[in-house]
Design an enzyme around this catalytic site. Structure first.
Site, PDB file in Angstrom:
ATOM      1  N   SER D 245       0.823  -1.195   0.000  1.00 35.51           N
ATOM      2  CA  SER D 245       0.000   0.000   0.000  1.00 35.51           C
ATOM      3  C   SER D 245       0.861   1.250   0.000  1.00 35.51           C
ATOM      4  CB  SER D 245      -0.852   0.022   1.273  1.00 35.51           C
ATOM      5  OG  SER D 245      -1.478  -1.219   1.479  1.00 35.51           O
ATOM      6  N   SER D 283      -4.199  -3.886  -1.232  1.00 37.13           N
ATOM      7  CA  SER D 283      -3.547  -2.627  -0.896  1.00 37.13           C
ATOM      8  C   SER D 283      -4.545  -1.640  -0.327  1.00 37.13           C
ATOM      9  CB  SER D 283      -2.879  -2.026  -2.138  1.00 37.13           C
ATOM     10  OG  SER D 283      -3.836  -1.601  -3.061  1.00 37.13           O
ATOM     11  N   ASP D 285      -4.742   2.093  -0.333  1.00 33.17           N
ATOM     12  CA  ASP D 285      -4.125   3.279  -0.929  1.00 33.17           C
ATOM     13  C   ASP D 285      -5.027   4.474  -0.709  1.00 33.17           C
ATOM     14  OD1 ASP D 285      -2.073   1.584  -1.989  1.00 33.17           O
ATOM     15  OD2 ASP D 285      -3.475   1.001  -3.566  1.00 33.17           O
TER      16      ASP D 285
END
Lengths: 369, 369, 369, 369
Positions: D245, D283, D285
């Site tokens: 991430s 991830s 993000d």
């Protein structure tokens, strides 16, 4: 796949390899079985702009998700909106219902609503739908640098022609690129833009992308990471400050939910970013995707039967789909650029096709090819 | 405000008081200074449906945010989508750009794109815009129970007529309700629906609502909390299973950001919920709001100058705006119901106006009035 | 289902019937097979507030989606956010991944992060998870009118106690309501609020709701449409300006996608609106829902096998789920109100339980019961 | 700006120029006046993992928007979520309220909630807030390859240390990068990752970015478009399949609304895409941005007073802000990579710092430098 026209060549034909996955047979969205593409291109007149008369540089591109009746056999679909200075119609219903029930049409901005209305006519007259509610899907970018946009020259016959072609054997084959259909008047990175397509095929699924490319400034252009735009900017002029948009259409045969399709679509714009585009204020950047659901996850990935309440971890397969989507989008956008020839439009406005020989020289200078 | 026609009466005229805030002078969206409303109503033919011929029960309603050029003087705007089985156009650009640049038009579902295209023509021809990109805003609900919807009978002259009226002194006055404009063929709670409006006026701001009401089942209808639908269902028939949608237009003179307007819009659907509606699958429920920004927050609330980096807590004023929006929406929806007269449409389909005398009896039975 | 304590009675026990669908056996979220609920209630001290010492009026409520390991057997889930002045954790991951992997805990605002951390400990220590990433889900509303909130008195043993109870036979039965668990210090409509639950059971599915109710002003309160708040406001004081929030937890056994669950969740807040709440600025109103997927759509609705590419129209079943969700939410919120007893908290702040006998009188006056 | 440590050098120090805009004086987020950054780095123990004991490779990074009390002087803020397999807290309230009221902290995944709770303590004890509701903001990425993550070793003193430093003259200066604070155990593109920062300064505004970088696969890494990862992958091993991430923090002094900030934030991830990252399933993000509002649009762009109802077209200024955000994000991510030294963590897991000399050779081979 060889698809060159008039000296133009696709990215793969000039030795550019984007990413690490293999393309499908045609390296086109039509590699997804059943998907068809048709164009109607309208090029008429020269000289000074007379609104309502021309010069006309526009058209319609149609994408059908399969060769059946899309209203009766709706496909699971999703949309992602990167920046919504754009007029595309039909997207909110896709987002909430998770399905698409008509072909997708692409055109020049101000033709959007005429095209939507003609698509509705096609659904009733040709597909024989009789429901009182239909959600036509039309994407658009702005071609007014070359086209008499305000004149709105797309007519019913153009829409029907593009749709008929998409529903023919021809429509399921090689996809014409560059100055065709909805992409006819478009510009990108200071050069001529338009329609481009590419695909990725893995053991598990096929994924295809078609873009209508109308965005980017010349100085920002990167080809596979090489700063081609900076090298060209001294010797080429942009014609005008290039603003604009991109519409991304994605098809896959892998059975995904609309939530999963949405996640894949979110990645497609990263492929555009890899060309150096920043996503400007005045852009309408939309991605629309669907699955033909010909390959279930379990079949595709040879997964033993998933027990109730047990989940397939998405990492096991979606990461590969993400990669395919980014690579195919980057390559489809390059194809739009490389396949579009120089065009002169209204008021003698001129947009040059990107000079492929110069691009090759620059790629060599930077250690590629 | 007296506005009754043909024996129909508004909620406030029959003694129903919704909520605790006061209405504006007209109890209409036109209480927000500068806002104008125009209708073009098309009623033509009787008998069996012949697609393309009729019977026609449709129209267009236009709302202008002010009497100037809306493209040059864009207003801050926002949208909220409750359920997007709907075709409304122009909403995504409002959401991202935070402005609206055309009047808002309302119509019957399948006329949406024709109406959008005619609105674009109006922008060029009447407002004199010359930019190559315009974002027309059109809301719709489905009137196919009474109207030859597939025939798409709205034409350029209807659109222009509604817009002209909205831009006239007449358009800034009393708003015709019920079977007018876009609301002409609509149904709600098993009865005739259509256009309704209401407003709330406080010391700080004016807020107006206009709805095109086309949703709800009879059994669910509540009038100010009284289960009117359950009482009526034995003696009235619905005509058909009523599905459907509502479009909510909100105007205020209080200067709000698009984020704040969006938060107000999210509350409007609560006003519809108070009538007993659940929000069904096949509904396109959208709220579109704008501010004419005639009263800044500081002026309106007599707040001493806000220092840089110091924030005005929204609780200080937005809660009141929320309340006004919910009350005005509930009352506007009741007005749509109470002002709409019985209509017979295609195939002799009939939708009765809600029987006001019976409603009054029921309200009395339940300790109201 | 009889569940009264200390003179308090549930809505159904005093003759109030919300909506038209039947409740499940317990009229509780635990009617959804496998779902368990546990509370840990902390009531300690009296008198003036000493931050860090008390008085303490707080707790934790735990909801488990099934009696197995929720990390290994993730359930499909969704969230809907009505207004996000709230600190709830874990929601964005649910929205994007479409699953929930821990129990859901409810508590008082400032205990949120301690509770989340203790939930993570429970996942490792009791459930035996060994993955390095866990997404704990904790909802909160603000009980600072009665509780030493800043003191943050919830400890690991309280979290573990609530979770242990939710995973026991007791946790799968009758759900204590009112001043219990996370609902201990909450207020609603000027009276004491807290935890409430209800369910709806059809031939096709069971759906249960649990709310932590902490919102609404007295003057706005409606009980089944009757303006009870207006009648009570003269004789009761609110204690303080009641602002606040509601957390709605929904469970169903019907197999839905996360997109579909999200659409159901969007309707739950309409149930709160029917009590007269407007959704104020300072509220954190979240709905979290999951499906145990014990009944597939095809089984439940006895639908013949759906062919590939053919879609089940959602109207066929989701409208009924929407109705169940709205009705159960309205009733769960009433139960929170009716089951909560008068409580005195920090600084002798007092919140009265709603006077049930007076409510009954008012309902009679307005033609109900 | 020279900031090298232990042989590590920033992108600009080794001759890499990202984009076309100039950096600020420090080429750091602290170029935005008033913004402070502090780190608390915890490195303790070696050898096999004993959960709860170590080895420990973690920490906290604090960013303050200004040197005043962030609760009393809230800053306008926004968030954008690219992919939400992540546990960050506080984001939904920022999105709805459009403000941030605490410093932002970054840490390792499983410390998130302890850190949030300690941040709340800091708000009460050090900033002296006495409101019963605070929305702490904590971002996280997963450092479990090197760190005893499940042991959760961050304590109150670490949080307070990072915050104290961010509020000191030192915190407003050069920002330590690489293996510091929350970035201590992170990996990126198969190499050591961590904290990186960069800025862009134009005549109109300053914009700074700080990233906690923990994403990407080695084979995908591009440095200014050059396929560095492909060249290195033969000679370096990734240690493990690198998932992960990135958290992006953005500050600017230009007065923007939360809607506008959100649009800028959407572009930041394009800077990460330019390094070759695809955005994988697992991830989290997130981008969080705020403005210190020290320069109004009108002052900054020397625009004559905007009349009421007249809008400043965003194209006039936002495109430049977008460009600054993308460039600064790309460079901040490179700095995280280039400044992070080789680290050995739990179970002798080793993550090498990217070999800068080799990167320089590769850049030369590809016609750069």
């Amino acid at each position: 796949m060889v698809n060159s026209m008039g000296g133009r060549r696709r990215a793969c034909e000039i030795g550019i390899t984007i990413g690490s996955l293999e393309a499908g047979r045609l390296n086109a969205i039509t590699d997804v079985e059943g998907v068809g593409v048709g164009h109607s291109t309208i090029i008429r007149g020269e000289g000074p702009l007379k609104i309502g008369e021309g010069p006309v540089r526009t058209g319609v591109t149609a994408i059908v998700p399969h060769q059946g009746n899309p209203y009766d056999e709706k496909v699971v679909a999703a949309v992602d909106v990167f920046n919504a200075y754009g007029k595309s119609v039909g997207l909110l219903q896709i987002a909430h219902m998770g399905t698409i029930e008509t072909p997708i049409l692409l055109t020049d901005t101000l033709n959007t609503w005429i095209v939507a209305d003609c698509l509705v006519s096609y659904m009733y007259e040709i597909y024989g739908v009789n429901a009182p509610s239909i959600n036509p899907v039309v994407g658009e970018t702005n071609g007014s640098f070359l086209n008499d946009s305000i004149g709105r020259h797309v007519r019913r016959n153009h829409v029907f022609e593009a749709l008929d072609m998409a529903r023919s054997p021809e429509g399921m084959g090689v996809v014409p690129e560059g100055n065709v259909g909805g992409g006819t008047p478009m510009s990108a990175f200071g050069f001529k833009g338009g329609i481009g397509t590419a695909s990725r095929k893995t053991d598990y699924f096929t994924l295809g992308i078609l873009v209508q490319l109308n965005c980017g400034r010349m100085e920002d252009l990167r080809v596979d990471g090489v700063p081609v735009g900076k090298e060209l900017i001294g010797t080429h002029t942009q014609g005008s400050d290039a603003r604009g948009s991109v519409i991304i259409i994605m098809a896959t045969d892998l059975e995904l939910t609309s939530r999963q399709l949405w996640k894949v679509l979110r990645r497609t714009f990263l492929g555009i970013a890899r060309l150096g585009h920043y996503g400007n204020v005045g852009s309408g950047d939309y991605a629309i995707g669907f699955t033909t659901s010909r390959r279930s996850l379990q079949e595709a990935f040879r997964i033993p039967r998933v027990e109730k309440g047990r989940f397939l971890r998405e990492e096991g397969y979606l990461d590969l789909v993400f990669r395919a989507a980014v690579e195919a989008t980057e390559e489809a956008a390059l194809n739009a650029l490389f396949m579009a020839e120089t065009m002169v439009g209204r008021d003698f406005n001129k947009r040059e096709g990107i000079p492929i020989d110069r691009v090759l020289e620059i790629l060599k200078k930077y250690g590629r090819l």
